[in-house]
Write an enzyme that holds these catalytic residues in place. Structure first.
Site, mmCIF file in Angstrom:
data_model
loop_
_atom_site.group_PDB
_atom_site.id
_atom_site.type_symbol
_atom_site.label_atom_id
_atom_site.label_comp_id
_atom_site.label_asym_id
_atom_site.label_seq_id
_atom_site.Cartn_x
_atom_site.Cartn_y
_atom_site.Cartn_z
ATOM 1 N N HIS A 31 0.860 -1.191 0.000
ATOM 2 C CA HIS A 31 0.000 0.000 0.000
ATOM 3 C C HIS A 31 0.894 1.238 0.000
ATOM 4 C CE1 HIS A 31 -3.330 2.564 0.472
ATOM 5 N NE2 HIS A 31 -3.659 2.357 1.740
ATOM 6 N N HIS A 61 -1.109 -1.281 -11.445
ATOM 7 C CA HIS A 61 -1.973 -0.878 -10.338
ATOM 8 C C HIS A 61 -3.169 -1.804 -10.279
ATOM 9 C CE1 HIS A 61 -4.540 1.613 -7.743
ATOM 10 N NE2 HIS A 61 -3.430 2.202 -7.375
ATOM 11 N N ASP A 114 3.546 5.608 -7.340
ATOM 12 C CA ASP A 114 4.582 5.291 -6.348
ATOM 13 C C ASP A 114 5.977 5.357 -6.959
ATOM 14 O OD1 ASP A 114 2.741 4.639 -4.195
ATOM 15 O OD2 ASP A 114 2.235 2.863 -5.352
#
Length: 433
Positions: free
Chosen positions: A267, A308, A365
């Protein structure tokens, strides 16, 4: 609720049940299964809740197939280009963009609450010097209920709003203090003459020995990152906040639980995992070798920061942040072998047929980790940076849930353990095989 019904027939009993279809303002239709167990005796099985809507919400809309992300109806692209983070925070909390007067009042309220109780700083000093910042954040935020216990009535809308503002205001202060504790530096108190992102950078990097000037490029990049991380529908940490909140727990306990969920490498810890991966690869000359290993299912190496779970086409946040990443690197004139390596991995992923076919594009990210590194923020702080932005989403969902009638969250399970058996005395037991 729409007029549509889904007919479910149980062949074992030959019973038929009409299940209502719930339609939101946008998005896929959802089947209301509340009557499934009382009528037919079945629960549903959905590990990871990938096909389960746990609540109704007005806050954030995602279309993973089309690569759409909207806060309260506003496309993330427009907010990222035009808004300040606190403007987006106001939008998520209250449902509308603020007028200039409303914004000034909101900014003043957040600024007023940036300081923390001095004993919280003493609490932080009690952690070991190399404690992970997320361990400190989770512990300290949970402890805030002991410092601000006079306003914890979750049934009072004014007290709920005050707690939300306190969390948004104080999270950067606590995060910066956790970093400085690791560095052995004295606490830097918030300078309220600065805006939200500038104030955080000052609390992170200013030292008593010399004057610190906030780099506007860094402040602009942080403002963008905080906006992009502000909310993302019912992700693991937000769902955790709502689940804990469903018990009537105080907001600090709820957000502390959200922080613990965010810490996981699948996460919020994913941007930290990206830098760890870059360190593992080590050199740009090995980029091709490791990208080839990523294609091998039998190889333990895993490519972090690509693809994702929700976005099946592209991550709209990655599209925005990619451009910002290049601008930051150019404007700051950063030269770093790991940054060069990251750009090479991006190039391969965007051109290699294996990654293109599977839509394994760099995600938010991947780029956020590169930007944080370029700004001089240590890898251990990456998830804490994510938490600062996501606090707004957490408290917005907590406020939304608290203001409406809701049941305590209570998922069910498929039991796979031993069936009924009799107790035997310890002398009569035989060792298990």
């Amino acid at each position: 609720m729409s007029d549509r019904k889904l007919l479910v027939t149980d062949p074992a009993s030959d019973q038929t049940l009409e299940l209502p279809v719930v339609a939101g303002s946008e998005g896929d239709p959802t089947i209301d299964i509340a009557k499934l167990y009382p009528s037919l005796g079945y629960f549903t099985f959905d590990p990871g809740y990938g096909s389960t809507a746990s609540c109704q919400s007005d806050i954030t809309f995602i279309d993973g197939q089309q690569g759409i992300l909207r806060y309260r109806g506003y496309p993330i692209e427009q907010l990222a280009e035009n808004a300040s983070f606190l403007e987006v925070a106001y939008l998520l909390l209250y449902g509308e963009l603020p007028t200039s007067t409303q914004y000034a009042e909101f900014e003043r309220d957040i600024t007023y609450h940036t300081m923390v109780h001095e004993k919280i700083n003493n609490f932080i000093n009690g952690f070991h010097y190399d404690a992970h910042p997320m361990a400190i954040l989770s512990g300290v935020v949970g402890s805030m209920a002991a410092f601000y216990h006079d306003k914890l009535d979750v049934k009072d809308p004014e007290q709920r709003e005050l707690a939300a503002k306190r969390l948004i205001a104080k999270m950067p202060t606590i995060a910066a203090a956790a970093y400085r504790h690791h560095m052995g530096w004295p606490v830097a108190y918030p300078r309220n003459s600065l805006d939200y992102s500038e104030r955080f950078l000052d609390m992170m990097f200013s030292v008593p020995a010399e004057q610190y000037t906030v780099n506007p490029v860094a402040a602009k990049a942080l403002n963008l990152l905080f906006i992009l991380h502000a909310d993302h529908e019912q992700n693991a940490s937000t769902s955790t906040v709502r689940l804990v909140g469903s018990t009537g727990a105080n907001p600090y306990a709820c957000v502390s639980a959200g922080l613990a969920a965010l810490w996981g490498p699948a996460h919020g810890g994913a941007n930290e995992a990206v830098l760890n991966m870059l360190n593992e690869i080590g050199d740009i000359s090995k980029a091709g070798e490791f990208m080839a290993r990523a294609k091998d299912k039998n190889d333990p190496f895993r490519l972090m920061g690509f693809g994702h779970r929700v976005y099946k086409n592209f991550d709209p946040r990655a599209t925005i942040i990619r451009q910002a990443c290049y601008e930051v690197l150019e404007e700051l004139g950063q030269s770093d072998p790991l940054l060069d390596l990251a750009m090479e991995l991006e190039k391969i992923a965007l051109e290699d047929e294996y990654f293109v076919e599977r839509k394994l594009y760099p995600n938010v990210d991947f780029y956020s980790g590169i930007i944080y590194k370029a700004l001089g923020i240590p890898t251990s702080m990456f998830t804490a940076m994510f938490a600062i932005g996501r606090t707004v989403g957490w408290v917005s969902h907590w406020l939304e849930q608290s203001a409406s009638a809701h049941r305590i969250g209570r998922p069910r399970q498929v039991y796979t353990g031993a069936t009924a058996r009799e107790y035997t005395s310890i002398d009569d037991r035989k060792p298990s095989a």
